[in-house]
Design a protein around this motif. Structure first.
Motif, PDB file in Angstrom:
ATOM      1  N   LYS A 304       0.820  -1.215   0.000  1.00 12.40           N
ATOM      2  CA  LYS A 304       0.000   0.000   0.000  1.00 12.40           C
ATOM      3  C   LYS A 304       0.856   1.268   0.000  1.00 12.40           C
ATOM      4  N   THR A 305       2.062   1.173   0.600  1.00 15.72           N
ATOM      5  CA  THR A 305       2.877   2.384   0.737  1.00 15.72           C
ATOM      6  C   THR A 305       3.230   2.967  -0.633  1.00 15.72           C
ATOM      7  N   HIS A 335       7.640   5.055   7.472  1.00 13.84           N
ATOM      8  CA  HIS A 335       7.161   5.744   6.273  1.00 13.84           C
ATOM      9  C   HIS A 335       8.083   6.891   5.902  1.00 13.84           C
ATOM     10  N   ASP A 399      -2.905   6.250   7.019  1.00 11.55           N
ATOM     11  CA  ASP A 399      -2.541   4.835   6.936  1.00 11.55           C
ATOM     12  C   ASP A 399      -3.119   4.082   8.123  1.00 11.55           C
ATOM     13  N   GLU A 400      -3.494   2.841   7.878  1.00 10.71           N
ATOM     14  CA  GLU A 400      -3.984   1.969   8.944  1.00 10.71           C
ATOM     15  C   GLU A 400      -5.096   2.655   9.709  1.00 10.71           C
TER      16      GLU A 400
HETATM   17 MG    MG Z   1       1.593  -0.434   5.576  1.00  7.70          MG
END
Ligand code: MG
Ligand code: ADP
Length: 693
Positions: A304-305, A335, A399-400
């Protein structure tokens, strides 16, 4: 509308409702007559006929009538008043553990009484403990109830008889049809929904021949009618939210590909098909003049990054900033490292912000964020605190997002908003959300799924093993590390207490250091300083540690491809989604990986089932569906996520089949904002502020 609208009439309209009773009703969230009518029974009793005593069996609940054949005090283990009651068919014992002398005197031989209670097997054969009873006159006919008797959810100091009297009062208003019917006639006909007034009336006072089992299971058409409207209300409120967002403008980001091409060229791998598809969906959204609201679901390790980076580059290309927010500092740092490595070669500046950053360093970051010299900003929720001013924020990546509640998600949308423009929003989650939940809890988002893992991954072998075999497990860790593999050892605790959890991890680390003297063992837990955690993670990543003992802090996002074995202690304490997340930390390289679920016997039936699911599949979506089945939506989404998800009547699982219809009806009704608001207001009333965040 005929008659007064019950939503406007306070409960104090009813006879005998004063301030004290009003307070009790408020505890049940009953403020108006409409609330009272939507306060539905949990179950029913049948007091519509008199049962012959001779035909009773243990477990029966009902009305009997007969003549008292004597009442005596029995001494046994507990003193009790024992009364024999007889009708033409048989005899039964009524037993009272609490009684008064007057009561005993009232139950004189020859007195006729009618009672209600549950039959059980007692010391003298069939007995009823503490029946409700009253004397009846055998010269006149005392009528039985005409409908099933409702049993309501209640609160201290408010008994069933009172609630029944209150609902009787409210139901009298119904006779004028004054509970406003909000679902248009043609739609009701089309979907065969009974009229609201009928449904409500039926559920409070079902007729003698009602199907009790169906009612108990919640599948009666009258219940489904109400569940339908409630689901509709929730859906409409999400649509409204979505419409409101749509009304705001957003930076229209061109799809030129200068940065994108360079980025992809330097990436050491090609994108998977799923990554390509999803990033195209995002690119198309970003080129629209209104804000994107997209949820990307992709299993752990699905990449996903990279997809987030591509979206960020499109914002940068259009002259805007992108913010990437992660739920923990460890993850935010990871990240930051990735984005820096990827974007600095393109001549871009990446800024970094977290709570731990203080003083001059913080100011330096705030400066580059504020003057726009940093095009991409990575951080924790510190990014959205006061005092952080973006030069021109065009995209927010969360994210998440599972770690953030619905409310936070909505609040975030407001960040970076100017008078006429809001940033695009991309939400990424590794915890797959079952489709039924996406349709309801996330109806305000578009959804993309990365349903393919990068090539070369080997599925993790999962073994379920009792902690009685701990020595074998320790030996296995020794062997694995001997072969140059790295191992995670995850400690869990029932208590939510982080302190205890960290303590447990410390103890385990100590024990393992004693048992495995030849290994380099590290420890990481939530109470360590962020810098310490980062150091430990860095040494583990650099293979300077063989074994990492951890609490569940490693759950999210940590990427160490050489780690190929994971031990999880007491996995029965964790939800399936969390186990899946943890397990996703291994199986990232090309060697075969193992996950040992070391449970503590005995396992409950459900515990066994859940661990079996983990052993059988690594498919996050199947695991999520199973989790939903075993634990229900509140647990699956986490309490913080359930803001929207508490239903009065509906049950997402039971009524899942209604959702498609709800969606269709919602899209028709949404064209009439007044009607839509009325439905939302009826069901969400007090929670509505949430819809206006
Ligand atoms: Mg991730
Ligand atoms: P997640 O979806 O869990 O956030 P990440 O973005 O952290 O996954 O990616 C997991 C790992 O897979 C990273 O090491 C990343 O570099 C790698 N990766 C991502 N996409 C690909 C791809 N298309 N091919 C090979 N490896 C990839």
């Amino acid at each position: 509308m005929n008659g007064p609208a019950l939503a406007q009439l306070p409960v104090t309209e009813l006879k005998g409702v004063g301030a004290a009773l009003q307070l009790k009703l408020e505890k049940l969230e009953i403020y108006t007559l409409q609330d009272l009518l939507f306060h539905l029974p949990l179950r029913y009793q049948d007091r519509t006929r008199i049962m012959p005593i001779g035909g009773l069996r243990p477990g029966d609940e009902g009305v009997i009538e007969g003549e008292v054949k004597g009442a005596d005090i029995a001494m046994g283990r507990r003193r009790s008043l024992v009364c024999r009651l007889q009708d033409g068919t048989g005899t039964i014992t009524l037993r009272f553990f609490h009684f008064s002398a007057a009561q005993k005197n009232n139950l004189k031989t020859g007195t006729r009484i009618r009672c209600f209670g549950e039959v059980r097997t007692g010391a003298s054969g069939l007995e009823i403990y503490h029946p409700e009873y009253r004397r009846v006159d055998d010269t006149v006919i005392t009528p039985v109830e005409e409908s099933l008797t409702p049993i309501y959810p209640t609160t201290e100091g408010l008994n069933q008889a009172r609630l029944r009297a209150l609902t009787d009062g409210a139901l009298a208003y119904l006779a004028n049809g004054s509970l406003t019917e909000l679902i248009p006639e043609n739609l009701r006909q089309q979907w065969r929904l009974p009229p609201l007034n009928d449904a409500v009336n039926y559920l409070h006072r079902p007729p003698v021949d009602a199907d009790q089992e169906q009612l108990l299971d919640g599948y009666h058409p009258a219940q489904r009618r109400l569940a339908f409207e409630e689901l509709l209300a929730h859906h409409l409120s999400l649509l409204k939210l979505r419409q409101r967002t749509r009304q705001s403008g957003a930076p229209q980001l061109a799809t030129t590909t200068h940065y994108r091409d360079q980025f992809l060229l330097q990436l050491p791998f090609p994108l998977t098909g799923a990554q390509q598809r999803v990033s195209q969906e995002i690119a198309a959204d970003l080129s629209q003049p209104y804000p994107m609201l997209r949820l990307v679901q992709g299993d752990v390790g699905s990449g996903k990054t990279v997809v987030a980076a591509l979206a960020a580059l499109q914002a940068v290309e259009g002259g805007f900033q992108a913010a990437v927010m992660a739920p923990t500092e460890i993850l935010a740092e990871q990240h930051f490292i990735n984005f820096s490595n990827w974007l600095e070669p393109l001549g871009l500046q990446v800024a970094w912000l977290a709570g731990k950053l203080k003083g001059k360093k913080r100011q330096a970051q705030l400066d580059v964020i504020g003057d726009g010299s940093a095009q991409v900003v990575v951080g924790t929720h510190a990014l959205f605190q006061d005092g952080v001013n973006f030069a021109n924020l065009g995209l927010v990546v969360v994210d998440e997002q599972h770690r953030f509640g619905v409310h936070q998600r909505l609040a975030l949308r407001e960040k970076g908003r100017t008078d006429h423009r809001a940033p695009h929003q991309l939400i990424m989650t590794a915890t797959p959300i079952p489709r039924t939940l996406t349709m309801s809890a996330y109806a305000d988002l578009d959804c993309s799924i990365i349903d393919e893992l990068p090539p070369g991954r080997t599925p993790v072998n999962t073994v379920v093993i009792s902690d009685q075999r701990r020595p074998e497990v320790v030996q296995r860790v020794r062997d694995a590390c001997g072969q140059g593999r790295q191992v995670y050892w995850v400690c869990t605790l029932i208590e939510e207490s982080e302190a205890l959890q960290c303590q447990a991890a410390e103890v385990t680390a100590e024990e393992l250091r004693e048992a495995l003297t030849e290994l380099r063992i590290g420890l990481i837990h939530g109470r360590m300083k962020p810098a310490e955690k980062a150091d430990i993670m860095a040494s583990y990543k650099a293979a300077e540690l063989d074994l990492l003992v951890a609490t569940t802090v490693i759950e999210v996002g940590v990427d160490v491809p050489n780690a190929s074995v994971m031990i999880i202690e007491n996995p029965e304490r964790l939800g399936l989604a969390q186990l899946h997340q943890l397990r996703g930390r291994v199986g990232r390289g090309s060697v075969e990986s193992f996950c040992l679920l070391m449970y503590h016997a005995p396992l409950s039936q459900q515990g066994r089932e859940r661990l079996a699911v983990m052993r059988e599949t690594t498919d996050g979506f199947r695991i999520a569906e199973k989790d939903l089945e075993l634990r229900g939506p509140g647990e699956v989404l986490g309490t913080r996520q359930t803001g929207m998800m508490s239903f009065k009547v509906a049950d997402l699982q039971r009524d899942a089949d209604l959702l498609t219809r709800v969606k269709q009806v919602a899209s028709q009704i949404a064209t009439d904002p007044q009607l839509s608001d009325a439905i939302i207001h009826r069901w969400l009333g007090r929670d509505e502020q949430y819809a206006s965040v």
